[in-house]
Design an enzyme around this catalytic site. Structure first.
Site, short mmCIF file in Angstrom:
data_model
loop_
_atom_site.label_atom_id
_atom_site.label_comp_id
_atom_site.label_asym_id
_atom_site.label_seq_id
_atom_site.Cartn_x
_atom_site.Cartn_y
_atom_site.Cartn_z
N HIS A 127 -2.20 0.81 8.02
CA HIS A 127 -3.63 0.87 7.67
C HIS A 127 -4.24 -0.53 7.66
O HIS A 127 -5.23 -0.77 6.98
CB HIS A 127 -3.83 1.56 6.32
N HIS A 156 0.83 -1.21 0.00
CA HIS A 156 0.00 0.00 0.00
C HIS A 156 0.87 1.26 0.00
O HIS A 156 0.90 1.99 -0.98
CB HIS A 156 -0.95 -0.01 1.20
FE1 FES Z 1 0.24 -0.96 4.75
FE2 FES Z 1 -1.16 1.20 4.21
S1 FES Z 1 1.00 1.02 4.27
S2 FES Z 1 -1.89 -0.75 4.71
#
Ligand code: FES
Length: 133
Positions: free
Chosen positions: A81, A62
């Site tokens: 997140h 992500h």
């Molecule tokens: Fe891992 Fe956003 S950086 S869920």
């Protein structure tokens, strides 16, 4: 353009691995943290006598936070997140903000040495345009 070859890097001896106990390493270079786990049962892409040893990049796909292996849940969890990735299913994202699976480190098992080598990466390491830089 030529494709640069991946390094072959010894990661661990079979006898030193404990089931469900991750081993940290970096691959294909020092800026790419990874974790190797012996799962104790055959899993996707697993190597070794029991086809149960796998490894993944530990940079969340992500936004690049380091994911942590949860030994109870047997998944990689991202503290930023809350994305969750499954090491038994080729790094598949289970839930969360990420859109890509965790890159799987391609391993090879050397029977003579009883050791595990990293030989390539499947999927793009977070933040890179190519895995070899
Ligand atoms: Fe891992 Fe956003 S950086 S869920």
């Amino acid at each position: 353009a030529t494709t640069l070859p991946y390094p072959q890097q010894a990661i661990a001896k079979l006898g030193d691995l404990k089931i469900n106990n991750p081993v940290s390493f970096s691959y294909p270079d020092g800026a790419s943290p990874c974790a190797l786990i012996k799962k104790g049962k055959p899993v996707s892409g697993g190597v070794g006598p029991d086809n149960d040893i796998v490894a993944y990049s530990t940079l969340c796909t992500h936004m690049g936070c380091p994911v942590l292996y949860d030994q109870a849940a047997e998944t990689f969890k991202c503290p930023c997140h809350y994305s969750i990735f499954d090491p038994d299913k080729a790094g598949q994202m289970v839930t969360g903000q990420a859109t890509e699976n965790l890159p799987q480190i391609v391993l090879a098992y050397n029977d003579e040495e009883k050791s595990v080598y990293a030989i390539a990466v499947q999927g793009l390491i977070y933040g890179r345009q190519a895995n070899i830089i």
